[in-house]
Design an enzyme around this catalytic site. Structure first.
Site, PDB file in Angstrom:
ATOM      1  CD  GLN A  88      -2.763  -0.587   0.101  1.00 33.25           C
ATOM      2  OE1 GLN A  88      -3.479   0.650   0.031  1.00 33.25           O
ATOM      3  NE2 GLN A  88      -3.118  -1.339  -1.028  1.00 33.25           N
ATOM      4  CD  GLU A 105      -7.218   7.555   1.998  1.00 34.51           C
ATOM      5  OE1 GLU A 105      -7.975   7.452   0.979  1.00 34.51           O
ATOM      6  OE2 GLU A 105      -7.291   8.348   2.792  1.00 34.51           O
ATOM      7  N   GLY A 146      -4.827   3.325   9.793  1.00 36.71           N
ATOM      8  CA  GLY A 146      -4.785   3.116   8.393  1.00 36.71           C
ATOM      9  C   GLY A 146      -3.307   3.297   7.642  1.00 36.71           C
TER      10      GLY A 146
END
Lengths: 735, 316
Positions: free
Chosen positions: A629, A696, A693
């Site tokens: 990611q 992003e 998270g």
């Protein structure tokens, strides 16, 4: 389970499966082509007809008439749908423009018709025979003009458009060192691999859509609202998604048109947007103009920080929330942020990977670099100096739940070899390349969303987790399996994960980098309920029971899971809900980006040579998928810095370069070695998973590090993204 | 894509004959550009003449020491050919700087010469474009034209030719060999093969209707140092913002050709002679009469800078 108090030691902390770099459990399906994507659901929707969307040829105005006679007579054509015959349609709450336009046209390439035919080629061919007669209206397409009449939006992601603390104007005016610069970022396209695609079929008044959508629960509601039918009659299935980055958060034209088409022809219909339709038909990240004013003491202590943001959107749309991180990232007693929204008639602006921060940091973190130079303070040191452990607007009563920005900067700098950087720009040369290094902080707000799951154990002890959560390429399947395996004391291979079906319990969905933490917390909550039930069945005290090696162990006894379950199996639905911990504590993820570039002294071409990042985002559930990611997001940051731009043609009101040949994203040759370090961190206020998270965080600040490296290499300070070679040579010495 | 009929040509002359007999016909070889354009209905041939089985895929020495490249030699094979790599390095490098491995595997020598511009307005059938639809106007002229031509433009078109290969062939003074339906053969110098837009930007080459390219001939090797410097907005898989093909031969003779500047590979013989005077002199001569827009004016500076990079590379 309601999560409203900080987590204490819990079964996830055993970390025997969670936190391990487990390979994607869906990987073999994907490399074998056996993971069915939305446009390929012949298995469940046989004999589909093909739909081709026709987009508006004008950006603003009215359809006078649509002549479909010729198209309807074309070979294989089954139906041509337009606003005139599609029936009354509503509009989803999250759509700004209607998904089927007409007679009013709200933006270029807004859908105006769907041609349904026996084959794809027939539908596409017949689409050229549909004659749409328009009256062109006067549209507003120029952000620079729009800013003159821009207004404060009602809210910015649920917070006020403007904030102010202390006396910004006074403190800025009297500051010893000032930076006052304006930065611009262009419209950008998500450019995910899989286009928007849907197969739809009706059985009586029940609609099923196999689609590519990040938010299954939202899609159900929005489809029902748009079609004016009951949500119970809509099933949305979205198990595999070839990338989204926010472009698939919402119901889009492919899904609506497929549903309308299927209803009209009485058989399954599938619709995929062609690549050149995507930038103008769907959503994009809006362009911004950002003014940064930072006033500091001579040695770089911020006294005043102000961030003014202007962005455009369709009437009724939202502003790009580029000022939000400036409310939280650095200290400074006197501060203000403003957001102004200009009405434009360009295609719909909306969320793209890290909306707000991704472009906000492109401005703020270059301004910090400018401040560092103005003060003569090392840019890493400047950021450390202005760290703050609580929300600087709310004060010490709202501390950060965890904040390791300083550690990220220090450890990242160490790994990258930051000390070798020459602070004076334009000094390092290797052959015909000018070499430079840049740094930027990474910051992304942490959000938590309620999320449910069903966990079932069959008579053989096999575990199945079902939730309408999605895997947009992020690794959701794997981390959910890890979570269930951890809590139930089994191996990952003992767990089947079923995702993306609205008949499963509603989940957080994938967006805003909340998906991993929220959805695994939902699985945690459900597994904890199940553990209680199983312990009771086994005659154990739930608190004492240890789940490991496929057994439930307590009081010196060990009972195989499947024996405790019994022959009929067991299934439980539960969910996680979040209290006010995100209000009591500022919650965010942090990091530091480092970048080295080589700029061709002749042509101004910028080559990124090395990137390194250190990140703190709570528990890293799977370092392998998390790293993927982050490096993907860093790559997107390079795109934002160097090449990505949807070019607006202000005469016609559309994005001109609307295909992958002309909208440039980085290719392999643009991306060098990327080093990623995750700091050890558990955030007990984020969820029982103690995770946040990362999806992003990696884009946040990455582009600014590139921009700052260009400056360090060349002495050319660019403030207008993307930093293409024409802008670079504009500042370079004569060759 | 419009429905079309299809035939497989039996010989180059038969291909040309079929093209004359079907005015709406197109030859198809690799199809890497034509098929895209057909899907968008920018090209709407009523008939496709498949020329892929005609042979024409060999590279052979000519009697005067040059090379004859069959029209259907794939870009990958041409770039990798031993004699091309040894004697025409600039051509090999130009080819390898273009497209992607997959595209080069399909794309042919003749097809590469005939590819259409990548002007985004040409690609958008809702927009004016004199090249796509004569008489509708040029949307690029006052639109997004950062990457458009600055040399040899007209009020009707400022598109560029996208090929890298053609720039090297122009530099090498290649000739294009053709055959017509009656079996007539001719050789067209690369200098004359592509046209400037004038008021007929839809007519891009010197080919007569139905005329079929059989090969491209390279004259005997020039020797010396061969350089192809392509400047682009990302490191791979992007059309040139600007490219410079250069040969510095052992006798001190120089020649330069440019991509990304014009509707055809751009070469000014007067500039060739100025190699000994350096990049600025060459650029000035090559760009005489340049017409820029606000967005593409940087190409003037970039041309000089890229030439300077080429000179530096030659010295290195």
């Amino acid at each position: 389970m309601k999560f409203d108090q900080p987590a204490t030691l819990n079964p996830i902390d055993r970390a025997r499966v969670v936190g391990k770099p487990v390979d994607r459990i869906d990987g073999p399906l994907k490399v074998a082509g056996a993971a069915p994507y939305a446009y390929e659901r012949h298995d469940v929707a046989p004999n589909p007809a093909y739909g081709w969307m026709i987009g508006s040829a004008i950006a603003k105005g009215t359809i006078n008439s649509i002549d479909t006679t010729e198209a309807e007579a074309a070979p294989g054509v089954l139906a041509v749908l337009t606003h005139a015959n599609a029936g009354a349609l509503g509009k989803g709450n999250m759509n700004t423009a209607r998904l089927l336009g007409g007679p009013d046209i709200q933006h270029y390439d807004q859908a105006v018709a769907l041609v349904v035919a026996e084959t794809f080629e027939q539908a596409r061919d017949a689409a050229k025979l549909v004659r749409v007669d328009y009256t062109q209206g006067q549209g507003k397409f120029d952000l620079l003009v729009g800013v003159k009449t821009a207004q404060p939006p009602k809210s910015v992601q649920g917070s006020p458009a403007d904030t102010s603390v202390g006396d910004f104007d006074g403190a800025f005016k009297s500051a010893a060192v000032k930076v006052d610069q304006t930065y611009t970022t262009p419209d950008q396209s998500h450019a995910m691999m899989e286009p928007h695609a849907t197969t739809a079929a009706w059985a009586g008044d029940k609609l099923t859509v196999w689609t590519s959508n990040q938010m299954v629960t939202w899609a159900v509601k929005e489809m029902a609202k748009t079609l004016k039918i009951a949500p119970e009659n809509v099933q949305v299935v979205s198990p595999y998604i070839g990338g989204g980055f926010g472009s698939k958060l919402f119901l889009r034209a492919d899904a609506l048109l497929a549903a309308l088409g299927a209803r009209a022809v009485g058989r399954p219909v599938k619709v995929a947007l062609a690549r050149p339709q995507i930038p103008n038909n769907t959503t994009h990240r809006p362009a911004t103009i950002q003014r940064l004013r930072i006033g500091a003491t001579k040695d770089g202590v911020i006294q005043a920080i102000g961030h003014d943001v202007w962005a455009g959107d369709l009437p009724g749309g939202d502003v790009e929330s580029a000022g939000l991180q400036t409310r939280l990232l650095y200290a400074g007693k006197n501060r203000k942020t403003t957001h102004r929204l200009a009405e434009l008639d360009l295609p719909e602006g909306n969320a793209m990977r890290a909306p707000g921060e991704a472009v906000g940091l492109l401005a703020l973190e270059v301004a910090m670099d400018e401040l560092a130079e103005a003060c003569g303070v090392d840019p890493v040191e400047l950021r450390i100096k202005n760290d703050i452990q609580y929300d600087p607007e709310a004060g010490p009563k709202r501390p950060f739940s965890s904040r390791k920005l300083i550690e990220c900067l220090q450890q990242g700098a160490e790994r990258f070899g930051w000390s070798k950087r020459n602070p004076k720009p334009g000094q390092v040369r290797e052959g015909d390349f000018l070499i430079g290094m840049g740094v930027a902080a990474a910051f992304r707000n942490n959000m938590a969303m309620p999320s449910g799951a069903r966990v079932a154990i069959d008579g053989k002890g096999r575990i199945t987790v079902s939730t309408d959560m999605t895997d947009i390429g992020t690794g959701t399947y794997t981390i959910i399996a890890q979570t269930a395996a951890e809590l139930l004391g089994v191996n990952v291979s003992d767990v089947t994960v079923k995702l993306g079906d609205s008949s499963f319990p509603a989940s957080a969905g994938s967006g805003g980098q909340w998906g991993a933490n929220s959805s695994t917390a939902g699985v945690y909550a459900t597994c904890m309920t199940l553990r209680g039930m199983l312990a009771q069945k086994a005659g154990f005290n739930a608190e004492d029971a240890l789940f490991e090696d496929g057994m439930i162990k307590a009081a010196g006894k060990a009972i195989p899971l499947r024996d405790a379950v019994g022959r009929e199996g067991i299934s439980v639905d539960d969910k996680i809900e979040f209290g006010d911990l995100t209000e009591r504590y500022a919650q965010a993820t942090f990091g530091a980006h480092f970048c080295e570039v080589a700029v061709d002294r002749f042509t101004g071409e910028v080559h990124v040579r090395r990137m390194g990042g250190a990140f703190a985002a709570g528990r890293i559930l799977n370092p392998k998928t998390a790293r993927s990611q982050v490096i993907g997001a860093m790559t997107m940051g390079v795109g934002a810095a160097l090449m990505e731009e949807l070019v607006v043609d202000k005469r016609f009101g559309y994005f001109v370069n609307h295909d992958m040949a002309e909208y440039h994203v980085p290719v392999h040759a643009d991306i060098p070695e990327q080093d990623v370090l995750f700091l050890d961190e558990l955030d007990d206020k984020s969820s029982p998973m103690k995770a946040k998270g990362v999806g992003e965080l990696g884009i946040c600040g990455a582009g600014a590090a590139v921009a700052n490296a260009i400056y360090n290499a060349t002495g050319v300070r660019l403030r207008d993204y993307p930093m293409t070679l024409d802008k670079v040579i504009g500042g370079l010495a004569k060759a | 894509m419009k429905a079309f009929t299809y035939e497989r040509a039996a010989s180059p002359a038969k291909a040309a004959e079929a093209a004359v007999a079907n005015p709406g016909a197109k030859f198809i070889a690799g199809g890497t550009n034509l098929l895209d354009l057909m899907k968008l209905q920018i090209e709407t041939p009523t008939h496709l003449i498949d020329v892929n089985r005609l042979g024409l895929d060999e590279i052979a020495a000519t009697r005067d020491g040059g090379l004859r490249i069959g029209a259907l030699v794939r870009n990958t094979d041409l770039a990798a050919h031993k004699a091309v790599r040894r004697d025409y390095g600039v051509l090999s490098r130009a080819l390898l700087s273009g497209a992607s491995g997959q595209l080069r595997n399909k794309a042919t020598t003749a097809g590469n010469l005939l590819q259409r511009t990548r002007c985004p307005y040409f690609y958008d059938t809702t927009k004016p474009c004199n090249k796509r639809k004569p008489g509708t106007g040029c949307a690029a002229l006052n639109g997004f034209n950062r990457n458009m031509a600055i040399m040899g433009t007209s009020a009707d078109c400022i598109a560029t030719h996208p090929s890298d290969m053609a720039v090297a062939m122009r530099l090498l003074d290649a000739t294009v060999e053709t055959i017509t339906s009656d079996g007539t053969k001719r050789a067209i110098p690369m200098a004359d093969f592509h046209r400037l837009p004038g008021n007929t930007p839809d007519i891009e080459t010197a080919l007569a209707p139905g005329e079929f390219i059989t090969s491209v001939v390279l004259p005997k090797p020039l020797g010396g140092t061969h350089i192809y410097r392509k400047v682009r907005d990302r490191t791979s898989y992007a059309f040139a913002v600007l490219s410079v093909a250069a040969v510095f031969d052992k006798q001190g003779e120089t020649r330069f050709a440019f991509g990304g500047l014009a509707h055809k590979p751009w070469r000014v013989e007067a500039a060739d002679a100025l190699g000994s005077r350096g990049a600025a002199a060459v650029a000035e001569a090559a760009l005489a009469g340049a017409k820029t827009t606000e967005q593409n004016a940087f190409k003037i500076d970039l041309t000089q800078r890229t030439l300077a990079a080429v000179f530096a590379q030659k010295e290195a």
